[in-house]
Design a protein around this motif. Sequence first.
Motif, PDB file in Angstrom:
ATOM      1  N   ARG A 280     -12.055 -34.967 -67.949  1.00 42.35           N
ATOM      2  CA  ARG A 280     -10.681 -35.258 -68.290  1.00 42.35           C
ATOM      3  C   ARG A 280      -9.742 -34.381 -67.486  1.00 42.35           C
ATOM      4  NH1 ARG A 280     -10.544 -32.511 -74.264  1.00 42.35           N
ATOM      5  NH2 ARG A 280     -10.382 -30.364 -73.597  1.00 42.35           N
ATOM      6  N   SER A 281      -8.536 -34.875 -67.310  1.00 40.70           N
ATOM      7  CA  SER A 281      -7.484 -34.074 -66.705  1.00 40.70           C
ATOM      8  C   SER A 281      -6.510 -33.747 -67.814  1.00 40.70           C
ATOM      9  CB  SER A 281      -6.779 -34.869 -65.602  1.00 40.70           C
ATOM     10  OG  SER A 281      -5.767 -34.099 -65.016  1.00 40.70           O
ATOM     11  N   ALA A 282      -6.566 -32.530 -68.284  1.00 38.36           N
ATOM     12  CA  ALA A 282      -5.802 -32.161 -69.469  1.00 38.36           C
ATOM     13  C   ALA A 282      -4.532 -31.425 -69.086  1.00 38.36           C
ATOM     14  CB  ALA A 282      -6.647 -31.271 -70.376  1.00 38.36           C
ATOM     15  N   LEU A 283      -3.438 -31.842 -69.670  1.00 36.81           N
ATOM     16  CA  LEU A 283      -2.158 -31.185 -69.460  1.00 36.81           C
ATOM     17  C   LEU A 283      -1.998 -30.109 -70.509  1.00 36.81           C
ATOM     18  CD1 LEU A 283       0.655 -31.148 -68.087  1.00 36.81           C
ATOM     19  CD2 LEU A 283       1.399 -32.731 -69.868  1.00 36.81           C
ATOM     20  N   ALA A 284      -1.646 -28.910 -70.099  1.00 37.78           N
ATOM     21  CA  ALA A 284      -1.566 -27.821 -71.059  1.00 37.78           C
ATOM     22  C   ALA A 284      -0.329 -26.971 -70.843  1.00 37.78           C
ATOM     23  CB  ALA A 284      -2.812 -26.942 -70.960  1.00 37.78           C
ATOM     24  N   PRO A 285       0.776 -27.265 -71.505  1.00 40.48           N
ATOM     25  CA  PRO A 285       1.947 -26.401 -71.418  1.00 40.48           C
ATOM     26  C   PRO A 285       1.660 -25.072 -72.103  1.00 40.48           C
ATOM     27  CG  PRO A 285       2.509 -28.568 -72.270  1.00 40.48           C
ATOM     28  CD  PRO A 285       1.026 -28.444 -72.320  1.00 40.48           C
ATOM     29  N   ALA A 286       2.258 -23.999 -71.625  1.00 41.59           N
ATOM     30  CA  ALA A 286       2.043 -22.693 -72.245  1.00 41.59           C
ATOM     31  C   ALA A 286       3.229 -21.793 -71.988  1.00 41.59           C
ATOM     32  CB  ALA A 286       0.769 -22.053 -71.686  1.00 41.59           C
ATOM     33  N   ARG A 287       3.299 -20.699 -72.701  1.00 45.29           N
ATOM     34  CA  ARG A 287       4.333 -19.699 -72.450  1.00 45.29           C
ATOM     35  C   ARG A 287       3.688 -18.322 -72.519  1.00 45.29           C
ATOM     36  NH1 ARG A 287       8.078 -21.274 -74.714  1.00 45.29           N
ATOM     37  NH2 ARG A 287       7.197 -23.060 -75.806  1.00 45.29           N
ATOM     38  N   PRO A 288       4.205 -17.347 -71.763  1.00 42.23           N
ATOM     39  CA  PRO A 288       3.638 -16.001 -71.854  1.00 42.23           C
ATOM     40  C   PRO A 288       3.860 -15.428 -73.252  1.00 42.23           C
ATOM     41  CG  PRO A 288       4.962 -16.259 -69.876  1.00 42.23           C
ATOM     42  CD  PRO A 288       5.222 -17.458 -70.737  1.00 42.23           C
ATOM     43  N   ILE A 304       9.349 -23.177 -70.694  1.00 41.83           N
ATOM     44  CA  ILE A 304       7.926 -23.469 -70.837  1.00 41.83           C
ATOM     45  C   ILE A 304       7.257 -23.455 -69.464  1.00 41.83           C
ATOM     46  CG2 ILE A 304       6.240 -25.229 -71.502  1.00 41.83           C
ATOM     47  CD1 ILE A 304       8.280 -26.195 -73.563  1.00 41.83           C
ATOM     48  N   SER A 305       6.059 -22.891 -69.407  1.00 42.66           N
ATOM     49  CA  SER A 305       5.235 -22.976 -68.210  1.00 42.66           C
ATOM     50  C   SER A 305       4.187 -24.038 -68.436  1.00 42.66           C
ATOM     51  CB  SER A 305       4.562 -21.632 -67.915  1.00 42.66           C
ATOM     52  OG  SER A 305       5.538 -20.646 -67.660  1.00 42.66           O
ATOM     53  N   TYR A 306       3.759 -24.698 -67.348  1.00 40.77           N
ATOM     54  CA  TYR A 306       2.845 -25.824 -67.472  1.00 40.77           C
ATOM     55  C   TYR A 306       1.560 -25.561 -66.700  1.00 40.77           C
ATOM     56  CZ  TYR A 306       6.971 -28.295 -69.174  1.00 40.77           C
ATOM     57  OH  TYR A 306       8.070 -28.677 -69.883  1.00 40.77           O
ATOM     58  N   TYR A 307       0.453 -26.039 -67.260  1.00 40.64           N
ATOM     59  CA  TYR A 307      -0.848 -25.935 -66.614  1.00 40.64           C
ATOM     60  C   TYR A 307      -1.515 -27.305 -66.618  1.00 40.64           C
ATOM     61  CZ  TYR A 307      -0.529 -20.849 -67.100  1.00 40.64           C
ATOM     62  OH  TYR A 307      -0.134 -19.550 -67.008  1.00 40.64           O
ATOM     63  N   ILE A 308      -2.198 -27.603 -65.547  1.00 43.38           N
ATOM     64  CA  ILE A 308      -3.016 -28.808 -65.471  1.00 43.38           C
ATOM     65  C   ILE A 308      -4.466 -28.373 -65.329  1.00 43.38           C
ATOM     66  CG2 ILE A 308      -3.607 -30.817 -64.085  1.00 43.38           C
ATOM     67  CD1 ILE A 308      -0.686 -31.162 -63.448  1.00 43.38           C
ATOM     68  N   ALA A 309      -5.315 -28.920 -66.200  1.00 43.30           N
ATOM     69  CA  ALA A 309      -6.713 -28.500 -66.230  1.00 43.30           C
ATOM     70  C   ALA A 309      -7.639 -29.669 -65.933  1.00 43.30           C
ATOM     71  CB  ALA A 309      -7.048 -27.911 -67.600  1.00 43.30           C
ATOM     72  N   TYR A 310      -8.722 -29.367 -65.237  1.00 40.07           N
ATOM     73  CA  TYR A 310      -9.816 -30.321 -65.013  1.00 40.07           C
ATOM     74  C   TYR A 310     -11.051 -29.667 -65.598  1.00 40.07           C
ATOM     75  CZ  TYR A 310     -13.350 -33.082 -62.585  1.00 40.07           C
ATOM     76  OH  TYR A 310     -14.428 -33.884 -62.301  1.00 40.07           O
ATOM     77  N   CYS A 311     -11.644 -30.295 -66.617  1.00 42.68           N
ATOM     78  CA  CYS A 311     -12.690 -29.623 -67.358  1.00 42.68           C
ATOM     79  C   CYS A 311     -13.593 -30.641 -68.033  1.00 42.68           C
ATOM     80  CB  CYS A 311     -12.079 -28.702 -68.414  1.00 42.68           C
ATOM     81  SG  CYS A 311     -10.910 -29.555 -69.511  1.00 42.68           S
ATOM     82  N   PRO A 312     -14.756 -30.216 -68.525  1.00 46.51           N
ATOM     83  CA  PRO A 312     -15.635 -31.146 -69.235  1.00 46.51           C
ATOM     84  C   PRO A 312     -14.987 -31.622 -70.522  1.00 46.51           C
ATOM     85  CG  PRO A 312     -16.794 -29.133 -68.612  1.00 46.51           C
ATOM     86  CD  PRO A 312     -15.339 -28.883 -68.384  1.00 46.51           C
ATOM     87  N   ALA A 313     -15.200 -32.892 -70.872  1.00 42.03           N
ATOM     88  CA  ALA A 313     -14.738 -33.383 -72.159  1.00 42.03           C
ATOM     89  C   ALA A 313     -15.358 -32.530 -73.255  1.00 42.03           C
ATOM     90  CB  ALA A 313     -15.135 -34.844 -72.333  1.00 42.03           C
TER      91      ALA A 313
END
Length: 398
Positions: A280-288, A304-313
């Motif tokens: 999956r390509s998971a979208l993950a917003p985050a903040r410090p 808000i800071s944003y992260y895009i993740a590629y990881c196992p389901a």
Amino acid sequence: MVVYVVMGGELADVTLWAGELGAVHERFVHRFNREEPRQSALAYMRGLIAPLERKNGWTLAEEAGHAGPDRIHRLLNRIEWDADEVLDDVRDYVVEHLGDRDAVLIIDDTGFLKKGIRSAGVQRQYSGTAGRTENSQIGVFSPTRSRGRTLIDRRLYLPTSWTDDRERCRQAGIKDTVAFETKVAMAKAMVRRAIHDRIPFGWVTADAAYGYSKGWRFELEQADVFHVMATTRHDTVVTRWSIDHPVHDLFPACPDRSGSAVPAATGPMAHGSTTGPEWRSALAPARPATLGHRPPKRSLTEEISYYIAYCPAGTTLDELIRVAGSRWAIEECFQTAKGECGLDEYQVRRYDGWHRHMTLAMAAHACLTVLRARQLDTHKAETDPPSSSTSASPRSDA
């Protein structure tokens, strides 16, 4: 954890780190054809670790018992040896002692403030070290975070003001075959090299300056390299609703986690879209946020800071947070390498000289990191209660 060897007296026994430094040196001593550079390389690393107020050619030579800095200068500028081959040996040492399949490979750059215009790659450019535009060199580095944090790759960034002026390049020892490369291109090469050399790691992470590159993210996905990349609110992703959907528009649609923020180095994160049953390509917003702090609900209206993740389901939110939070380890890694191993204290202008200094400083830092990890292992063994079971760990390959 970050290594603090000289400060605090945690490893006060000089013979301890001197012996380990000798073991690191033995890894690459065969890369030198003569005895003088072999001994100079060891003396140079010893000087970089020594508690000297300043670490330059004169002070390092004095620490080594030399009459002057000539031998140090020859080592960095004139004697023939391949810094990349030495780096290969240092990486083997790191893998042997700190290798971990769950390690996080981090990409980032740091600045080295310089005077004048003759040092390879120097120009007025933004330096994160200074937090402003300064006359500086920029190095792109790749540390790994596993049982310890240490640097395993380095490249000097050459702006077009250099690569467009081949005569200037030649004067700084930059070969005509060395062309302009973006920092992202350098990052790609570092990860490819780590894969080729079978460096064990489970994840790659980088800040938005690198993570914004769709081309790099796609390359990592094609190679099945898991990653959590910071990006900007202007980035776009493919979702079940549309192609190239703006990242910032997805955040309001994410599950509301404002009342159940996860304590972590990077704060709360939320999932986005998924693609496929296996990946999956998971979208993950985050903040410090401070470790262990639960940000109040009103913080969700702030930047808000944003992260895009590629990881196992099935990857947990906590795991994504762990990987994203690992990125901050590089700042501590840079700080320690500069403060304890003289990473930023060098008197070289040539391209090869920069890479040689960085390689030897990284070798010294790797030595201290291994010692620190060993010390922590010993402390853990002494303080942890004995296990009541002799069965294999669930994570064991057995």
